[in-house]
Each structure stands twice: as structure tokens, then as C-alpha cells.
Scaffold this motif. Sequence first.
Motif, PDB file in Angstrom:
ATOM      1  N   ARG A   1       0.818  -1.207   0.000  1.00 51.56           N
ATOM      2  CA  ARG A   1       0.000   0.000   0.000  1.00 51.56           C
ATOM      3  C   ARG A   1       0.860   1.270   0.000  1.00 51.56           C
ATOM      4  NH1 ARG A   1      -5.379  -0.863   0.634  1.00 51.56           N
ATOM      5  NH2 ARG A   1      -6.057  -2.938   1.302  1.00 51.56           N
TER       6      ARG A   1
ATOM      7  N   LEU B   1       1.926   1.931  -3.515  1.00 55.01           N
ATOM      8  CA  LEU B   1       0.810   2.438  -4.294  1.00 55.01           C
ATOM      9  C   LEU B   1       0.515   3.903  -3.979  1.00 55.01           C
ATOM     10  CD1 LEU B   1      -1.290   1.819  -6.395  1.00 55.01           C
ATOM     11  CD2 LEU B   1      -2.688   0.720  -4.631  1.00 55.01           C
TER      12      LEU B   1
ATOM     13  N   VAL C   1      -7.990   3.526  -3.120  1.00 47.81           N
ATOM     14  CA  VAL C   1      -7.182   2.366  -2.743  1.00 47.81           C
ATOM     15  C   VAL C   1      -7.388   1.980  -1.278  1.00 47.81           C
ATOM     16  CG1 VAL C   1      -5.458   2.823  -4.530  1.00 47.81           C
ATOM     17  CG2 VAL C   1      -5.115   3.726  -2.233  1.00 47.81           C
TER      18      VAL C   1
ATOM     19  N   LEU D   1      -9.255  -1.120  -1.535  1.00 49.58           N
ATOM     20  CA  LEU D   1      -8.629  -2.261  -2.220  1.00 49.58           C
ATOM     21  C   LEU D   1      -8.505  -3.448  -1.263  1.00 49.58           C
ATOM     22  CD1 LEU D   1      -5.536  -2.093  -4.542  1.00 49.58           C
ATOM     23  CD2 LEU D   1      -5.638  -3.803  -2.737  1.00 49.58           C
TER      24      LEU D   1
END
Length: 284
Positions: free
Chosen positions: A236, A239, A277, A280
Motif C-alpha cells: 500500500r 501504491l 485504494v 482495495l
Amino acid sequence: MLKEWLGEYKPGNREDAVQALREIMQEIALAGLQRAGFFEKAAFYGGTALRIFYGLDRFSEDLDFSLLTINPEFSLDRYLEAVQIEFESLGMKVSIKEKQKTKESSIQSAFLKSETIWKELILENVIPQSGLDQIANIKIKLEVDTKPPSGFETDEKLLLKPFSFYVKCFSISDLFAGKMHALLFRKWGNNVKGRDWYDMEWYIKKGVALNLNHFLLRARDSGDWSKEKITEKEFRELLQTKIAAVNIDRVKADIVRFIPNPKAIERWSPEYFHDLVGHLKVAD
């Protein structure tokens, strides 16, 4: 058959018709490969696989495949002959042209290795059909990864045209992992792929869980991750860093011609993707 097949897409203009014809060609190529036993050795992945078999609402240009096991000596030749025969059986002529490598590693994408074999199927002399006021010049690249990373699973997916047949595809969680590897580690500099971001949004909104182990194997195989493991927190963080650095205007400019509704990306911004996200899912 082809005219009726094209009509099922209900193209509203020439561009719609060309996109539909490209997808028809993709499915004919898959049929030829299946007849020749290609899917005993390889699996289908990438954006086109996601559109045809999982319902992604954007068009995709290429056909991407991965061998099930490493085989640098693999040859596409016998399978491409079957593809030509499949097109000819439907009254379509295609020529097959190999793109020669100019250096040892001609890889432009993180999905592919230096051992990749790729061809272009070039559609010739198509009789104008609904929405097509001139001969369509359509090219479809076939890419085969002959040295794939391990750790992926496959599913058998059914196509009904040009006849009923099954195609071996990456599982959707592994497709998601491959897409995130591409989004995070493409080596194309400022040539941003908006399709990566559109697909990520699609996966997240669909609630697909990413296979973090397959992502790790791809990242280690490409040399982009050196540790033996990767935690969800580390993934993460990668990202979030990518979101902060990307040029959202370039992302939008790349994707707009592939999607039916440009308004769908109006909300895109770094803040939006940071929030997105957060939803996600990562597989256990």
C-alpha cells in the motif's frame, strides 16, 4: 456470419465499428489458437482477457499470453498457421508479420520478458460493413511470455463464437496482481498508461481481492523488489507513493479513447485515488 456478429455490437459510428471488429478478430484468433492446442501450454491474461471474460467495460488492443511453465525454446509458428486457417474459414484474410528484436531485451512492459515472442495480425481487404466507410486497417499484437513468473492459477472460460470453446485464463485475483505490477513498475518514463488506472478502479469497485503472493513473484522476477516477502502495508505504501507522483492529466489522456463514457473519469484526481485504494482488498 461476420456481418451479423458485428451488428450485435450495434456500432453507432465508424470508431465503434472498428473497435467491435477488433474484438471479433481477437476472438477468432483465440479460436484458432484453441484448435491448435495452444491453451494446453499457455494462459490468456491482460486487458483483453479482462474485457472478454470478466466484463471490463473498455476496449483493449493486444492479446497477451503466458506459458504455464518456462520454455525459452517455445515457438508460435504452428499455432499462427491455425489462426490463419480460422480466419480463412470465415472469409477473412490476415497476414502475419513478425516484429524483429533490435536488441537482446526489447521489453517495453513489465508483463513481458526478453524471451517474449510477438507477432502482428494484420487484417486485409475487409468488405465495408455497418459503420465502416472504408477498408479497416486493424492490427492485433500477440505476445507470449516464455519465461513467466510462477504462482498463478487459471480458470477455464467459455466463448460461444465463432464456435463454443474454452480458453485458459489467469484467475481474476492474479490478473489484478499483474495489473498492479504493471501500474507500479512500468519502465516507460512519462508514457503513462491510463488503462492501468482505469483497470485498478474497476477491480476495486468489483471487490476483487489481489493475490499479493503473485504480485511479489512478479516484482522479484522483474527486479523491482529485492526482499523475500512483501507485506500488505509495504504494498500500500508503494501504491500511495505512485499516486502522489503520477500526472493525472496524462493518465486521463491515455484512457479516454478506450472507454465508452469519458465522464466516468471526470472525478479522477490524486485525492480520489488515495481514497479509492483504501477500499482495495488483498487476498489472505
